[in-house]
Design a protein around this motif. Structure first.
Motif, PDB file in Angstrom:
ATOM      1  N   ASP A 267      40.923  10.142  38.468  1.00  0.00           N
ATOM      2  CA  ASP A 267      41.913  11.093  39.294  1.00  0.00           C
ATOM      3  C   ASP A 267      41.688  12.329  38.893  1.00  0.00           C
ATOM      4  O   ASP A 267      41.578  13.355  39.865  1.00  0.00           O
ATOM      5  CB  ASP A 267      43.261  10.631  39.045  1.00  0.00           C
ATOM      6  N   VAL A 268      41.370  12.738  37.541  1.00  0.00           N
ATOM      7  CA  VAL A 268      41.389  14.210  36.911  1.00  0.00           C
ATOM      8  C   VAL A 268      40.061  14.728  37.434  1.00  0.00           C
ATOM      9  O   VAL A 268      40.026  16.072  38.111  1.00  0.00           O
ATOM     10  CB  VAL A 268      41.508  14.257  35.585  1.00  0.00           C
ATOM     11  N   ALA A 269      38.997  13.832  37.470  1.00  0.00           N
ATOM     12  CA  ALA A 269      37.561  14.364  38.111  1.00  0.00           C
ATOM     13  C   ALA A 269      37.784  14.810  39.631  1.00  0.00           C
ATOM     14  O   ALA A 269      37.113  15.954  39.871  1.00  0.00           O
ATOM     15  CB  ALA A 269      36.604  13.279  37.920  1.00  0.00           C
ATOM     16  N   VAL A 270      38.293  13.958  40.255  1.00  0.00           N
ATOM     17  CA  VAL A 270      38.288  14.383  41.771  1.00  0.00           C
ATOM     18  C   VAL A 270      39.215  15.581  42.030  1.00  0.00           C
ATOM     19  O   VAL A 270      38.797  16.415  42.753  1.00  0.00           O
ATOM     20  CB  VAL A 270      38.907  13.053  42.388  1.00  0.00           C
ATOM     21  N   ARG A 271      40.511  15.374  41.188  1.00  0.00           N
ATOM     22  CA  ARG A 271      41.486  16.643  41.558  1.00  0.00           C
ATOM     23  C   ARG A 271      40.485  18.144  41.019  1.00  0.00           C
ATOM     24  O   ARG A 271      40.941  19.070  41.594  1.00  0.00           O
ATOM     25  CB  ARG A 271      42.420  16.351  40.733  1.00  0.00           C
ATOM     26  N   CYS A 272      40.185  17.999  39.858  1.00  0.00           N
ATOM     27  CA  CYS A 272      39.361  19.167  39.247  1.00  0.00           C
ATOM     28  C   CYS A 272      37.863  19.328  39.567  1.00  0.00           C
ATOM     29  O   CYS A 272      37.140  20.402  39.003  1.00  0.00           O
ATOM     30  CB  CYS A 272      39.725  19.079  37.760  1.00  0.00           C
ATOM     31  N   ASP A 273      37.225  18.501  40.310  1.00  0.00           N
ATOM     32  CA  ASP A 273      36.062  18.770  40.673  1.00  0.00           C
ATOM     33  C   ASP A 273      34.917  18.881  39.814  1.00  0.00           C
ATOM     34  O   ASP A 273      34.153  19.479  39.608  1.00  0.00           O
ATOM     35  CB  ASP A 273      35.953  20.099  41.574  1.00  0.00           C
ATOM     36  N   VAL A 274      35.341  17.620  39.014  1.00  0.00           N
ATOM     37  CA  VAL A 274      34.140  17.571  37.800  1.00  0.00           C
ATOM     38  C   VAL A 274      32.874  16.755  38.317  1.00  0.00           C
ATOM     39  O   VAL A 274      33.016  15.781  39.067  1.00  0.00           O
ATOM     40  CB  VAL A 274      34.731  16.611  36.847  1.00  0.00           C
ATOM     41  N   GLY A 275      31.755  17.476  38.158  1.00  0.00           N
ATOM     42  CA  GLY A 275      30.499  16.682  38.315  1.00  0.00           C
ATOM     43  C   GLY A 275      30.025  15.982  37.280  1.00  0.00           C
ATOM     44  O   GLY A 275      30.604  15.799  36.175  1.00  0.00           O
ATOM     45  N   SER A 276      28.542  15.211  37.665  1.00  0.00           N
ATOM     46  CA  SER A 276      28.483  14.255  36.679  1.00  0.00           C
ATOM     47  C   SER A 276      26.787  14.471  36.605  1.00  0.00           C
ATOM     48  O   SER A 276      26.062  14.506  37.756  1.00  0.00           O
ATOM     49  CB  SER A 276      28.549  12.712  36.930  1.00  0.00           C
ATOM     50  N   LEU A 277      26.293  14.708  35.471  1.00  0.00           N
ATOM     51  CA  LEU A 277      24.714  14.431  35.372  1.00  0.00           C
ATOM     52  C   LEU A 277      24.449  13.573  34.554  1.00  0.00           C
ATOM     53  O   LEU A 277      25.101  13.098  33.549  1.00  0.00           O
ATOM     54  CB  LEU A 277      24.519  16.067  34.763  1.00  0.00           C
ATOM     55  N   LEU A 278      22.949  13.126  34.638  1.00  0.00           N
ATOM     56  CA  LEU A 278      22.432  11.805  34.142  1.00  0.00           C
ATOM     57  C   LEU A 278      21.369  12.362  33.115  1.00  0.00           C
ATOM     58  O   LEU A 278      20.230  13.282  33.750  1.00  0.00           O
ATOM     59  CB  LEU A 278      21.984  10.964  34.933  1.00  0.00           C
ATOM     60  N   VAL A 279      21.283  11.879  31.773  1.00  0.00           N
ATOM     61  CA  VAL A 279      20.418  12.223  31.072  1.00  0.00           C
ATOM     62  C   VAL A 279      19.656  10.808  30.580  1.00  0.00           C
ATOM     63  O   VAL A 279      20.267   9.746  30.667  1.00  0.00           O
ATOM     64  CB  VAL A 279      20.532  12.968  30.051  1.00  0.00           C
ATOM     65  N   GLY A 280      18.278  10.804  30.090  1.00  0.00           N
ATOM     66  CA  GLY A 280      17.735   9.617  29.786  1.00  0.00           C
ATOM     67  C   GLY A 280      17.797   9.491  28.045  1.00  0.00           C
ATOM     68  O   GLY A 280      18.110  10.301  27.489  1.00  0.00           O
ATOM     69  N   ASP A 281      17.425   8.284  27.546  1.00  0.00           N
ATOM     70  CA  ASP A 281      17.364   8.012  26.182  1.00  0.00           C
ATOM     71  C   ASP A 281      16.269   9.092  25.610  1.00  0.00           C
ATOM     72  O   ASP A 281      16.861   9.465  24.567  1.00  0.00           O
ATOM     73  CB  ASP A 281      16.983   6.423  25.779  1.00  0.00           C
ATOM     74  N   ASP A 282      15.355   9.304  25.966  1.00  0.00           N
ATOM     75  CA  ASP A 282      14.378  10.319  25.668  1.00  0.00           C
ATOM     76  C   ASP A 282      14.983  11.654  25.233  1.00  0.00           C
ATOM     77  O   ASP A 282      14.660  12.241  24.290  1.00  0.00           O
ATOM     78  CB  ASP A 282      13.004  10.227  26.369  1.00  0.00           C
TER      79      ASP A 282
END
Length: 338
Positions: A267-282
């Protein structure tokens, strides 16, 4: 608190209440000015190595590291645990029955520590697969420990039943308003210490920390969640338009191993426009090593995710952008850091 589509959410007002409740009870963790901008020479998983080097060298704004791994019990979780239990004490919810929580690590330690400070008993339910060292630590903090099931979900079900039976306060690791608001005190603190930032990079597991920081800095700074490719809970939720289960694997599964992002976090992520990035184990390994090599900072692989967004080039700062990285936990074995 406001009501979201799936229940309660968390706002800056809730975080301000948590600041008043936790001041003097948790540490004001330091902020480190990091220079120069990081580049790591390892086979990149996200883009060309020369391109990654150019975009980090072009960024000339300040970089801040929030050293939350120096918090009580070694992680940010102490903030939420203190806020949850002290608010429960204020409302009369907390009794001699104490507190019950389910956890495989950092959250359980924080709840046990906070309960001991208030002089009430703590029962922590952990999976049978939990590391023996973590179980010993819970005992050392004064908790009664019960091992049940092989996954967190089974331990949580047992903890919920126990709380209903005894009247103890149930502490969810990341999806309770008081826990999220308590985590958000980090954001208020960071803003005051730096004089203001443009972007904050935060590791995401169940989402309590990223939601708290986003609520605290709503309208002030952009908050970006960083997740391992093996546990993309927020990433999957934003793509699906709702929290959804994901398979969990990889180096950070012990600390970022939630199968689904919390309802409050979504809910907060949508309301506050939080993005998501992905990183690998390395990327996690390289970022963790960079922090050790450059600053002699020891963090767990999950905490290194936020740093990996920069060292792997998953996040591209613009010229002059003021960026802060939250290093949220240090409960790790440092023997593999040469």
């Amino acid at each position: 608190m406001i009501s979201g589509a799936d229940g309660v959410s968390v706002t800056r007002a809730d975080v301000d209440d948590a600041v008043a409740r936790t001041t003097g009870q948790v540490r004001r963790t330091p902020v480190l000015a990091a220079e120069p901008w990081p580049t790591v020479d390892h086979p990149p998983q996200h883009g060309d190595a020369d391109d990654r080097r150019r975009r980090t060298e072009d960024a000339d704004g300040p970089l801040w590291l929030k050293l939350e791994m120096t918090q009580h019990t070694g992680s940010f979780k102490a903030r939420g645990a203190v806020n949850r239990l002290r608010s429960a004490a204020e409302s009369g919810e907390l009794t001699d029955a104490g507190v019950v929580a389910a956890s495989g690590g950092n959250a359980g330690a924080a709840v046990a520590w906070a309960a001991a400070r208030l002089g009430v008993p703590a029962e922590i339910y952990v999976p049978t697969t939990s590391a023996a060292a973590k179980v010993r630590r819970l005992h050392a903090l004064g908790a009664t420990v019960t091992q049940v099931g092989r996954e967190y979900a089974e331990a949580y079900q047992a903890a919920t039943g126990r709380a209903a039976q005894t009247g103890a306060v149930l502490c969810h690791a990341y999806d309770q308003p008081a826990m999220v608001a308590g985590a958000g005190t980090l954001g208020v603190e960071l803003w005051a210490q730096t004089g203001g930032v443009d972007t904050v990079l935060v590791a995401v597991g169940g989402g309590g920390l990223v939601a708290g920081v986003a609520a605290a800095l709503d309208g002030l700074a952009r908050v970006v969640g960083v997740e391992p490719v093996g546990a993309p809970t927020l990433h999957a939720a934003l793509a699906a338009g709702r929290p959804t289960d994901v398979p969990v694997s990889g180096l950070a599964a012990d600390s970022l191993g939630a199968r689904r992002v919390g309802r409050i976090a979504f809910d907060v992520a949508v309301r506050c426009d939080v993005g998501s990035l992905l990183v690998g184990d390395d990327d996690l390994v390289a970022a963790r090593q960079w922090l050790w090599d450059r600053y002699r900072l020891v963090v767990e692989h999950g905490a290194a995710a936020a740093m990996a967004a920069l060292t792997a080039g998953a996040y591209r700062p613009t010229p002059g952008e003021r960026v802060a990285v939250v290093l949220c936990g240090a409960n790790t074995d440092p023997s593999d850091l040469p």
